[in-house]
Scaffold this active site. Sequence first.
Site, mmCIF file in Angstrom:
data_model
loop_
_atom_site.group_PDB
_atom_site.id
_atom_site.type_symbol
_atom_site.label_atom_id
_atom_site.label_comp_id
_atom_site.label_asym_id
_atom_site.label_seq_id
_atom_site.Cartn_x
_atom_site.Cartn_y
_atom_site.Cartn_z
ATOM 1 C CB SER A 181 -7.984 3.359 3.309
ATOM 2 O OG SER A 181 -7.179 2.787 4.281
ATOM 3 C CB SER A 212 -8.123 0.424 6.324
ATOM 4 O OG SER A 212 -8.906 1.558 6.617
ATOM 5 C CE LYS A 243 -3.818 1.854 2.827
ATOM 6 N NZ LYS A 243 -4.619 1.609 4.047
#
Lengths: 94, 478, 478
Positions: free
Chosen positions: B155, B179, B80
């Site tokens: 996210s 997330s 990420k």
Amino acid sequence: MVYSVKRIEALAAVARISLRPGEAERLCRELDTMYARAEVLQDTAAGENPFLETVLLSELREDRAQPPLPRETVLRMAPATRDRYLTVPRAVEE
Amino acid sequence: MSDLLNRTILAHHSALEAREYSAVELTQVYLDQIAMRESEVGAFLTLDAEGALRAAEESDRRRLAGKARGMLDGIPFSLKDNIAVKDMRLTCASRLLRDYVSPYDATVALRLKQAGAVLLGKNNMDEFAMGSSTEYSALGVTRNPWDPSCVPGGSSGGSAAAVAAKESVFSLGSDTGGSVRQPAAFCGVYGLKPTYGVLSRYGVVAMASSLDCVGVLTETAQDCAAVLECLVGKDLCDATSVEHPQPDFLKAMRAPLRALRVATVSSISEELVDADVWQALQSAAEILRDAGAVIETVELPVPKQALAAYSVLAAAEASSNLARYDGVHYGMRSEDYTSLAELYANTRGKGFGDEVKRRILFGTDMLLGENRARFYVRAQHIRERIRCEMKELLSKYDLILTPTSPTVAFARGSSASQERLACADMCTVYASLAGVPAVSVPFGKNENGLPLAVQLTGRAFSEGLLLRTAKLLEEALG
Amino acid sequence: MKETQYEAVIGLEVHAELKTETKIFCACPTGFGAEPNSQCCPVCLGLPGALPVLNRRAVELCVMAGLALNCEIQRNSRNDRKQYFYPDLPKAYQISQDGYPLCRNGYLTLDGEDGSHKRIGIARIHIEEDAGKLIHAGKETLIDCNRCGVPLIEIVSAPDLRNGAEAVAYLKSLRTILLSCGISDCRMQEGSLRCDVNISVREAGNRGFGVRTEIKNINSFAFVEKAIRYETERQIALLQNGGEVCSETRRFDEVTGETVLMRVKESADDYRYLTEADLMPIHLNEEDLRRLCEMLPELPAERQMRLISQYGIEDAGARMLVSDPGLADYFEAAAAKTNYPQLLVHLIVNDLFRFCTSEPFCSPVASERIGVLAELLGSRTVNSATAKKLLSRLVKQDFSPAEAVECEGLAQIRDEQKLLEMVEFVLDEMPQAVEDYRSGKRAALRAIQGRIMATSKGLADPEICEALLIKLLNREDF
């Protein structure tokens, strides 16, 4: 209605965030929703115990130096530099 | 589509050892897959094909010399884009960091590099990890690989989509209130949030420091165990990191499963949850019962205040963690200023997206004046209470079984009702508030082909048990 | 109309840089005077993803300061973030301690020269990080991040001081203690000791507090006293003219000797404190405290008492010696060479000091040499004029005073017969002086003494001479 445009603008000033025209009005509504959900925190009492988990003095970091970043790296990341310094417009003394 | 895209980490490891194929070939297969699917999926913000192939070459050289480093040597992965990699962009999907290059590695990134894993690139996310659909990314759009009209979740949407679209074997994301788990559920992959402190946060851009955890996204439970095992270990650069008392996760995967005590949650009720999600939950419970589990219904601690405590703490901490993005030392600086005050305000005002601004302003207010005691300090007290009560609950039960999310992946641009949002939070934030591990387990698809999932939450340091149970569910599904 | 009497109420906030190898939250070196921006790392620059790790030595030094200042050391303490935006603060918050500092409720005793003692309360001592250095140059401000993260302790006094002299006495005493315990270099000119003054006035006899102002950026003890005097008068004048004192931050102008408004303190000074969740709270146990207590050297007050009892020197001298630990060490090393410690004190204070210009104390004369000199003087081998001359020579070059006395014939003439001859000789030469003395002008004695000393090339024992002189002069038959 907890938030007014004036209060949002004051908050934005504290947080150093500029607002577009009309943005404050929208944020009023949005923060009101968030605030309303947070209000329920007032209903319950709970005691404080900030030391549930702690670290011992002996577990802290030893005072031994490691090499820092090269100065070129520091200056390269900066948006504006002069000589060996980072620069910003003149700051009012705090 | 190459068969190499369907193998587990263990299978790859055996094949590489047996010289069935090379790390370079494997990496190329993944790069080809990315080339094929990225225009639709959009999981990556930064792709480093050259770097990946170089790393793969080094892996092959090591293996030839008999010096292969372990299970992950030669395995392609992604991160990420809030996890720092030296000399690579670290954008957090924000305009403010669009061109920022990190001069250092996050510990988890470094450990993966040292394990010989092959970094393909960085995945898209909601800006500064604020959001649950990745729609708040300022730098790219990620679509659900199962249905491009749907979101991948957030996210860590890019990470989940990458694994689901077989663009990487595994990915690391960050989980503050769900997330990693929720996008995993939306994309049909495993998403593990470990015990707080078990994976180092050094080099992971902070959102809410007391809640943030690095999470692991994989196709199988065993892959998850393999990655976790490589990454655990106290890190001197993270003062909140802890040693894991039982780090043999792969071994735990092989252990027999004794009769489990399982809890389900009464307030996460059928009315609040989509029918197909509810059905998946019942099926999972059935599988566990067949394996000898005893299932009882419980209530979660302080249900009325838990979500409020979470949202206040997360916002307050985030407002503090994001204050450093002021255009002075690094990152984007607005060109529109004549004074220092304008520099700050315009950099942040124009650099942050709307969701980020919203949360920063709210979080700022929660720390101001009287609000601080009334909201922030109160939220801390309630959080401590939740932590204690969850510990007690998880001493009576091995697992809490819930949906990961009350819905499947929703359509892009849609907005959910307040009740749905609250229920979604209800499923995931308790593990975050209590600092305990939780894993989202893919559980088939609904009739529209969208992934279903269930979530297992366990006591601190019980990742081994969680993954072992997940494997049980995985095998029962076939 | 009776004029109201006012008194000033003063509290001091002192920041001292700690003598550690590395910064408080990272392993960057702390050395003074390095090239700008060459002692920084991701942590002290506040780069995305960086995390603080607390320096053990900083905690130890803070606790030692607390022990030396009679504080209650808190077994549990915690770090908090103090948030504000300023270009010298990369994270836009300073990691400090708010609700749970390391030390509380201590005191420092001021010893007056008249034998009085006044206790000045110390409310708290806590650890925190320093900000960077700014140079204001024209329309720009230049930033040097080297100092970001240097460890500081903040020592907050109770508002027990009443005037500038007391404030300076407090500061000097504080500095002596911190120096002797090796906690800080305490150099105000270099910035390793900083002092902010909080001051208000109230009617004498009143127990409440007036509105206070804060005076910052005072660069020397002398200026502290001046600033306090000016501000006290300013506030009194305001009140006497029917005005009100405003809560303000002021700075001291060295040129005009006045305090000048910096900014009005509004509620904008809300620092929005929140818990520093990247650090664990610190627990100190009995063993730690015992060990740190043992590490404390002899404190100045204790040393003062011991010097008096061990060497029999006077109070005033002892107090002056302990004001600088290096000076006290020097004295004790020299005192080993002599039976006349009080004379040694005089030699140091009256004669050596003018050659010691740097701070902290550093002598160009080796301690053994001045010790021997004191012995030579005390045993009356040399007279004080010779001693002074020898000392001046020792400043320029090292040699053995005893040998010099021997080789150069510098010993005092103490032979009464010889001296009698000299005295008689001089008296013969100075009939007018004899006349003057006999007619009551005692000053004539000085003149005669002077001639005797000149005649003897400074070697006559002045006391014996004087006794002989007076005896002779008072004889009727001379």
